[in-house]
Design an enzyme around this catalytic site. Sequence first.
Site, PDB file in Angstrom:
ATOM      1  N   SER A   9       1.088  -7.640   7.560  1.00 11.10           N
ATOM      2  CA  SER A   9       2.213  -7.670   6.626  1.00 11.10           C
ATOM      3  C   SER A   9       2.461  -6.344   5.926  1.00 11.10           C
ATOM      4  O   SER A   9       3.489  -6.175   5.257  1.00 11.10           O
ATOM      5  CB  SER A   9       1.989  -8.757   5.567  1.00 11.10           C
ATOM      6  OG  SER A   9       0.818  -8.484   4.806  1.00 11.10           O
ATOM      7  N   GLY A  10       1.539  -5.371   6.065  1.00 14.46           N
ATOM      8  CA  GLY A  10       1.715  -4.082   5.406  1.00 14.46           C
ATOM      9  C   GLY A  10       2.563  -3.118   6.214  1.00 14.46           C
ATOM     10  O   GLY A  10       3.098  -3.459   7.274  1.00 14.46           O
ATOM     11  N   TYR A  11       2.688  -1.899   5.721  1.00 10.45           N
ATOM     12  CA  TYR A  11       3.499  -0.893   6.414  1.00 10.45           C
ATOM     13  C   TYR A  11       2.916  -0.540   7.784  1.00 10.45           C
ATOM     14  O   TYR A  11       3.635  -0.466   8.780  1.00 10.45           O
ATOM     15  CB  TYR A  11       3.611   0.383   5.565  1.00 10.45           C
ATOM     16  CG  TYR A  11       4.386   0.215   4.286  1.00 10.45           C
ATOM     17  CD1 TYR A  11       5.546  -0.565   4.237  1.00 10.45           C
ATOM     18  CD2 TYR A  11       3.981   0.849   3.113  1.00 10.45           C
ATOM     19  CE1 TYR A  11       6.259  -0.707   3.063  1.00 10.45           C
ATOM     20  CE2 TYR A  11       4.692   0.705   1.932  1.00 10.45           C
ATOM     21  CZ  TYR A  11       5.827  -0.079   1.909  1.00 10.45           C
ATOM     22  OH  TYR A  11       6.529  -0.220   0.744  1.00 10.45           O
ATOM     23  N   VAL A  12       1.605  -0.326   7.843  1.00 11.42           N
ATOM     24  CA  VAL A  12       0.968  -0.015   9.123  1.00 11.42           C
ATOM     25  C   VAL A  12       1.054  -1.215  10.058  1.00 11.42           C
ATOM     26  O   VAL A  12       1.352  -1.076  11.250  1.00 11.42           O
ATOM     27  CB  VAL A  12      -0.497   0.412   8.914  1.00 11.42           C
ATOM     28  CG1 VAL A  12      -1.220   0.523  10.251  1.00 11.42           C
ATOM     29  CG2 VAL A  12      -0.565   1.751   8.183  1.00 11.42           C
ATOM     30  N   CYS A 149      -4.733   9.167   7.975  1.00  9.51           N
ATOM     31  CA  CYS A 149      -3.608  10.048   8.315  1.00  9.51           C
ATOM     32  C   CYS A 149      -3.845  11.496   7.913  1.00  9.51           C
ATOM     33  O   CYS A 149      -3.567  12.424   8.679  1.00  9.51           O
ATOM     34  CB  CYS A 149      -2.318   9.515   7.693  1.00  9.51           C
ATOM     35  SG  CYS A 149      -2.357   9.363   5.885  1.00  9.51           S
ATOM     36  N   ASN A 317       2.890   9.723   8.938  1.00 12.34           N
ATOM     37  CA  ASN A 317       1.624   9.114   8.530  1.00 12.34           C
ATOM     38  C   ASN A 317       1.472   7.670   8.989  1.00 12.34           C
ATOM     39  O   ASN A 317       0.348   7.174   9.141  1.00 12.34           O
ATOM     40  CB  ASN A 317       1.462   9.178   7.007  1.00 12.34           C
ATOM     41  CG  ASN A 317       2.610   8.529   6.257  1.00 12.34           C
ATOM     42  OD1 ASN A 317       3.719   9.077   6.237  1.00 12.34           O
ATOM     43  ND2 ASN A 317       2.372   7.390   5.641  1.00 12.34           N
TER      44      ASN A 317
END
Length: 350
Positions: A9-12, A149, A317
């Site tokens: 559910s996160g950005y990554v 990153c 990133n």
Amino acid sequence: MKVGVIGASGYVGGELLRLIINHPEVELSFATSRQYDGKFLYKIHPNLKEFTDVKFSLFDSSKVADQCDFLFTAVPHGSSYEFMNELVNSGVKIVDMSADYRLSNPVMYDKWYGLTHPLPNLLDLFTFGLPELHRDSIKSSKFTSTPGCTALTSILALAPLIHDKIINSNNIIIDSKVGSSGAGVKPTLGSHHANRYGVIRPFKPYAHRHTAEIDQELSNLSENSVNVLLSVHSVNLVRGILCTSYASLNSDITEVDVWKSYRQFYSDSPFIRLIGDKKGLYKYPDPKLLVGSNFCDIGFAYDKSTSKLVVMSSSDNLIKGAAGTAIQNMNLMSDFDEITGLWTPGIHPM
């Protein structure tokens, strides 16, 4: 090949899903989230609408082996200890996205993360997942740990110079500037728009945790122990990272010698681009050009008056610095072409 993502559910996690859905060799089997269990993925990652009808589900480690052949774990640092032993013994290949298995020496977790690693026996099982340095080891590995990153972008800039003894390994300073997505999806006071917009904020002037990965990998390439000084700043970008490294030369060399070192070291690395135009706006690496791509751009300036190299490296990133390198690792571990599902330029203008 069926692929699962734990912590999607996160950005990554969202970028992993996007890359997996468009990958020609794999099929997304499941994606987990406790907070969004039962919701369509595109409700949280709206860019995925019409690309998948998979819903978030709860994680059950006992079912993983029946659900997928390959697994990405994208949970926060320190969250995988309770189930990683079971996953390692499940027979499923794993790419971990946290810092929990990046450092080979468990003592370093005490120093940099303030904890005694609860699963030190697993550290030797995980390969440091930086393809440009460990391609052959990754190909034969069942478990890899994707670098951070800032660490990845710094290591790629400095590795050839350390390997070829071009720079002094005892006096390296890295200035890193990172976009807001690097802080993750969870809101904080620092990510509040009124506090975050327009900033060039010193975030961690020294002792940033990614220093441990940089020291580890550069030391492995050197005859000496390498200890860099890393300073990290938050800047007014959503995504993108620029690392500017300063180092002293070991001998009187030419710019051609430096370019030769990079070209030879990265001769089989499709996602490394060397940037060194004499004219124009983009004479040096610029993260603006890399958004959405898996490239790391590297360039340098040679100050002959001080015998110093100023090395610049840029990446997205969330892609090369996280999800893209994770997919690159999966490709190598699965005997796919390394560039499969990743060979796309950045967005320009952005």
